[in-house]
Design a protein around this motif. Structure first.
Motif, PDB file in Angstrom:
ATOM      1  N   ARG B  73      63.659  46.222  41.361  1.00  0.00           N
ATOM      2  CA  ARG B  73      62.883  45.217  42.092  1.00  0.00           C
ATOM      3  C   ARG B  73      63.686  43.920  42.132  1.00  0.00           C
ATOM      4  NH1 ARG B  73      57.234  45.741  41.401  1.00  0.00           N
ATOM      5  NH2 ARG B  73      57.150  43.749  42.476  1.00  0.00           N
ATOM      6  N   PRO B 369      53.266  46.932  45.038  1.00  0.00           N
ATOM      7  CA  PRO B 369      53.100  45.734  44.196  1.00  0.00           C
ATOM      8  C   PRO B 369      53.886  44.526  44.709  1.00  0.00           C
ATOM      9  CG  PRO B 369      54.513  47.335  43.103  1.00  0.00           C
ATOM     10  CD  PRO B 369      53.946  48.026  44.314  1.00  0.00           C
ATOM     11  N   GLU B 370      54.932  44.795  45.474  1.00  0.00           N
ATOM     12  CA  GLU B 370      55.725  43.683  45.992  1.00  0.00           C
ATOM     13  C   GLU B 370      54.911  42.848  46.982  1.00  0.00           C
ATOM     14  OE1 GLU B 370      59.835  44.470  45.424  1.00  0.00           O
ATOM     15  OE2 GLU B 370      60.079  44.262  47.584  1.00  0.00           O
ATOM     16  N   GLU B 373      51.759  41.214  44.244  1.00  0.00           N
ATOM     17  CA  GLU B 373      52.094  40.352  43.099  1.00  0.00           C
ATOM     18  C   GLU B 373      52.296  38.877  43.450  1.00  0.00           C
ATOM     19  OE1 GLU B 373      55.255  42.485  41.189  1.00  0.00           O
ATOM     20  OE2 GLU B 373      53.868  43.485  39.810  1.00  0.00           O
ATOM     21  N   ASP B 379      49.792  44.422  39.853  1.00  0.00           N
ATOM     22  CA  ASP B 379      50.344  45.688  40.307  1.00  0.00           C
ATOM     23  C   ASP B 379      49.216  46.711  40.168  1.00  0.00           C
ATOM     24  OD1 ASP B 379      51.526  48.209  40.427  1.00  0.00           O
ATOM     25  OD2 ASP B 379      53.395  47.535  39.497  1.00  0.00           O
ATOM     26  N   LYS B 382      49.966  50.289  38.812  1.00  0.00           N
ATOM     27  CA  LYS B 382      50.374  50.245  37.402  1.00  0.00           C
ATOM     28  C   LYS B 382      49.171  50.008  36.491  1.00  0.00           C
ATOM     29  CE  LYS B 382      53.600  47.917  34.367  1.00  0.00           C
ATOM     30  NZ  LYS B 382      54.393  46.697  34.267  1.00  0.00           N
ATOM     31  N   PRO B 413      55.384  54.444  41.442  1.00  0.00           N
ATOM     32  CA  PRO B 413      55.245  53.071  41.943  1.00  0.00           C
ATOM     33  C   PRO B 413      54.461  53.060  43.258  1.00  0.00           C
ATOM     34  CG  PRO B 413      57.484  53.882  42.322  1.00  0.00           C
ATOM     35  CD  PRO B 413      56.769  54.947  41.556  1.00  0.00           C
TER      36      PRO B 413
END
Lengths: 107, 474, 42
Positions: B73, B369-370, B373, B379, B382, B413
């Protein structure tokens, strides 16, 4: 935080006064817990809602904090929070909520 | 009784940078602060970056979730070299193609586009003989007059005025241009996914008996807002002449509800082949754009996503749907995380004599999650995988020290755009079928949750799950 | 910390501890929950 909820928190803070009121959080990670704690203490950091620029300074706690846990029914606590105690980064969450509660980030 | 199976999958990402301004959040924020538009537009990604973005490559099947886990990441800084918009079970289409699809899906002359855009759209849309002649444009003067003289929404392409969608009835908010734009975008993206599904799959359009759309758009007029459906409308465009259908509304959990229903339809003999589909969610475009701007990252909610699945009798080629191992979160179960996962994951497995470690892969809500977040939304996958791991610890199936390993090996992910119902575990189905065919996994469980409380009619959450199994697993 | 008699605003999250759970727990500590909500970010 949802804008409608910000308005509600603002109204309740005016009606109740912060001596008899606490905000209790249940977020699962440090960033979101910190964001909510910041919103009800310093004001909405995203400058999107009614609490933008409104430093309510409310006492804010997270459900994972020991001093909160010990006031609650232990069986109920295990049933509802037991999993998150295992899965979440408890220390980091508590650290950030405490940071804002104790006036951190001001200035 | 037929054994139902998921036989085939298809996924589509429609890169639509000029649609972002009409997401729910950007619409509200830009009305309050018009100067944000320039900032937002400057932060949108060009086509090449969208195609090369690793999570998008996973969505269409060119990379696996494990490949993504191995890429450091931020994924934004690690574009995939020589990335293709075509994947083994999905494709990324351009905005011109999306406009073309919307034109050929428009049976009420709602949408008008410029001649220049129509030319690009005709070149970009593949197939749809018999309908593609609807992709025609008007000259700039006529478009300008239409915009000046009517209620509706002005549409853009490459930042320029390029189209218009009209409000059907000024006194009917359900037929407002903005609502119709959302619905037509959902229909068009779903049409591409179902078309791809049937073009590359084991059955022809005429073999489909029933369609279940799981998109969240409210189709209807003022007397039944949201009471209508898109299923049959989509089936009509792709030639499913023997099918009818209905929409399943269950917030983000709808696709999992629908796959279970499709399985039951196949098993009971009510229908032989059922297509479960979901079109893109225009309302969620740019949902976190303010957070992305604050963090100096591109506005990543720039694609509409859609998907489609064939559920039919097991023929050894797909993934068997174990109707005896489906989970549901009943009203009386209580809404603690433990109660939810007990009902969705543990109970169905235990009923079938299995434990949590008998499932090779879990697919939860696979939000990238990018995207989430930067808005401090965490996330999501997660968090869910850690909760599942904690559940396995409480059940004594794994040691506390093995939680990270559980998450890494049985989770994955997040790689899905934040398109509401799309991330609901089902983006993994294409990968699951591939991994079962190669013998890499035997069982996968798909778990979805829905935020019923958002509609302010109940405080409840919802959740459903299903287990799929390799057909070689006898 | 004594929650007895306190007015509590409970802000839960779907992926964490939700509003109804926070409410039950705060009430078990003798607090009065004046507002409870569950956030969903996605």
């Amino acid at each position: 935080m949802d804008l409608d909820d910000q308005a509600n928190v603002n109204r309740l803070a005016e009606e109740t006064g912060k001596d008899e009121m606490i905000v209790l959080l249940g977020q699962p990670d440090p960033n979101s817990a910190g964001l909510f704690a910041e919103t009800v203490t310093r004001g909405d950091p995203t400058w999107a809602g009614p609490l933008a620029g409104v430093p309510l300074g409310l006492p804010v706690y997270h459900i994972l904090e020991e001093e909160i846990k010990e006031t609650m029914d232990p069986d109920l606590y295990q049933e509802h929070v037991g999993l998150m105690e295992l899965s979440a980064d408890v220390d980091e969450i508590v650290k950030w909520v405490k940071f804002y509660r104790e006036g951190g980030g001001v200035g | 009784m037929a054994v139902p199976a998921i036989l085939h999958t298809a996924y589509v990402l429609a890169h639509a940078p000029d649609f972002v301004r009409y997401g729910s959040k950007p619409t509200r924020e830009l009305a309050a602060n018009p100067s944000l538009l320039q900032q937002m537009t400057a932060a949108l990604r060009p086509w090449d970056q969208v195609v090369a973005y690793p999570p998008n490559q996973v969505f269409i099947g060119n990379l696996s979730p494990d490949d993504l886990a191995a890429i450091p990441r931020p994924w934004l800084d690690h574009p995939v070299a020589e990335a293709s918009p075509q994947g083994p079970f999905g494709q990324i289409i351009t905005q011109a193609a999306l406009y073309g699809l919307m034109m050929l899906c428009d049976d009420f002359e709602l949408l008008t586009i410029s001649e220049r855009l129509a030319e690009q759209a005709r070149a970009a849309v593949v197939g749809f003989e018999g309908r593609r002649d609807k992709i025609v444009g008007v000259d700039d003067g006529r478009l300008a007059a239409l915009i000046a003289g009517n209620e509706g929404l002005t549409l853009y392409h490459d930042g320029e005025v390029a189209g218009f969608i009209r409000t059907v009835h000024e006194l009917d908010p359900s037929l407002d241009a903005h609502v119709l734009f959302e619905n037509l975008a959902c229909k068009a993206t779903a049409v591409q996914a179902v078309s791809d599904l049937l073009a590359g799959g084991p059955i022809d359009p005429v073999d489909v008996d029933y369609l279940l759309n799981t998109g969240e758009e409210a189709v209807g007029d003022r007397y039944q807002r949201g009471g209508g459906s898109l299923s049959k409308a989509v089936g009509e465009v792709v030639g499913c002449l023997n099918a009818t259908g209905a929409d399943i509304k269950a917030f983000c959990a709808a696709p999992v509800h629908a796959i279970n229903m499709a399985g039951a339809m196949v098993a009971s003999g009510l229908h032989e082949y059922v297509v479960v589909l979901g079109g893109g969610s225009q309302a969620k475009m740019g949902m976190k754009f303010r957070a992305h701007l604050r963090n100096g990252v591109p506005v990543m909610e720039d694609c509409l996503a859609s998907m489609a699945f064939v559920v039919g009798p097991d023929d050894g080629s797909g993934a068997r749907l174990r109707l005896d191992v489906t989970g549901k979160h009943p009203i009386g179960a209580g809404s603690s995380a433990q109660a939810v996962y007990q009902a969705l994951v543990v109970d169905p497995l235990v009923r079938a004599g299995m434990g949590m470690t008998d499932v090779d892969r879990y697919a939860v809500e696979l939000h990238n999650p990018e995207i989430t977040e930067p808005g401090d939304s965490g996330d999501v996958p997660k968090t869910n995988y850690r909760t599942l791991a904690a559940m396995a610890v409480l059940r004594g199936e794994i040691e506390r020290g093995a939680m990270d390993e559980f998450v890494a090996s049985r989770g994955m992910p997040g790689f899905s755009p934040t398109q509401g119902h799309i991330p609901a575990g089902v983006p993994y189905l294409g990968h699951a079928l591939a991994a079962m065919r190669s013998g890499e996994i035997r069982r996968a469980m798909i778990v979805a949750k829905g935020s019923l409380f958002l509609g302010r009619m109940t405080q409840l959450v919802d959740g459903v799950s299903f287990l799929i199994e390799s057909p070689n697993d006898d | 910390m004594d929650l007895k008699g306190m007015q509590v605003v409970a802000i839960g999250e779907r992926e964490g501890i939700n509003g109804p759970s926070l409410k039950l727990l705060a009430e078990s500590a003798g607090a009065k929950v004046v507002f409870s909500v569950t956030q969903c970010f996605v």
